[in-house]
Design a protein around this motif. Structure first.
Motif, PDB file in Angstrom:
ATOM      1  N   CYS A  79       1.008  -1.301   0.181  1.00 53.92           N
ATOM      2  CA  CYS A  79      -0.165   0.062  -0.143  1.00 53.92           C
ATOM      3  C   CYS A  79       0.858   1.243  -0.077  1.00 53.92           C
ATOM      4  O   CYS A  79       2.084   1.336   0.494  1.00 53.92           O
ATOM      5  CB  CYS A  79      -0.840  -0.177   1.198  1.00 53.92           C
ATOM      6  SG  CYS A  79      -0.098   0.458   2.900  1.00 53.92           S
ATOM      7  N   CYS A  80       0.270   2.343  -0.202  1.00 58.02           N
ATOM      8  CA  CYS A  80       0.703   3.851  -0.248  1.00 58.02           C
ATOM      9  C   CYS A  80      -0.118   4.542  -0.050  1.00 58.02           C
ATOM     10  O   CYS A  80      -1.059   4.709  -0.530  1.00 58.02           O
ATOM     11  CB  CYS A  80       1.641   3.923  -1.839  1.00 58.02           C
ATOM     12  SG  CYS A  80       2.202   5.767  -1.887  1.00 58.02           S
ATOM     13  N   TYR A  96      -3.540   3.672  -2.027  1.00 58.35           N
ATOM     14  CA  TYR A  96      -3.444   2.780  -3.079  1.00 58.35           C
ATOM     15  C   TYR A  96      -3.091   1.727  -2.513  1.00 58.35           C
ATOM     16  O   TYR A  96      -2.294   1.470  -1.531  1.00 58.35           O
ATOM     17  CB  TYR A  96      -2.461   3.120  -3.883  1.00 58.35           C
ATOM     18  CG  TYR A  96      -2.547   4.555  -4.680  1.00 58.35           C
ATOM     19  CD1 TYR A  96      -3.437   4.577  -5.804  1.00 58.35           C
ATOM     20  CD2 TYR A  96      -2.242   5.414  -4.201  1.00 58.35           C
ATOM     21  CE1 TYR A  96      -3.796   5.716  -6.351  1.00 58.35           C
ATOM     22  CE2 TYR A  96      -2.460   7.121  -4.695  1.00 58.35           C
ATOM     23  CZ  TYR A  96      -3.059   7.004  -6.019  1.00 58.35           C
ATOM     24  OH  TYR A  96      -3.540   8.335  -6.631  1.00 58.35           O
TER      25      TYR A  96
END
Length: 106
Positions: A79-80, A96
């Motif tokens: 994830c980010c 994301y």
């Protein structure tokens, strides 16, 4: 001159953030998470932050904390989280994720 001399009833945090000034003997300065540099003409250029902290609508947010929560969700492999500007220039958080297999957005 600082806005404050320290944090109320938080001696350790005060010692960590209000450090001895390297510029003027006998004074203290506040140690922020900002990075900057002096330019040859004497101006200071803001470079960014040392951490992933952002400020949105007056709140300081650690992006890494949100990423840790997203990473702990079942089915999320990566994830980010970013602070992005919308069409009117307001910042908002956008996350994301890379799902493991099929992703149920519910």
């Amino acid at each position: 001159v600082q806005v404050a001399r320290g944090y109320l009833n938080k001696e350790e945090l005060t010692k960590e953030k209000f450090i001895v000034s390297p510029f003027k003997e006998g004074e203290r300065i506040y140690k922020t998470g900002d990075l900057a540099r002096w330019l040859p003409d004497g101006n200071i250029e803001y470079i960014g932050r040392k951490d992933d902290q952002v400020k949105i609508r007056g709140y300081r947010i650690e992006l890494g904390e949100i990423e840790n929560v997203l990473s702990s969700l079942p089915g999320v492999t990566q994830c980010c989280v970013l602070a992005k500007e919308d069409t009117v220039g307001s910042k908002r958080l956008v996350g994301y994720v890379v799902p493991e297999g099929d992703f149920d957005k519910e």
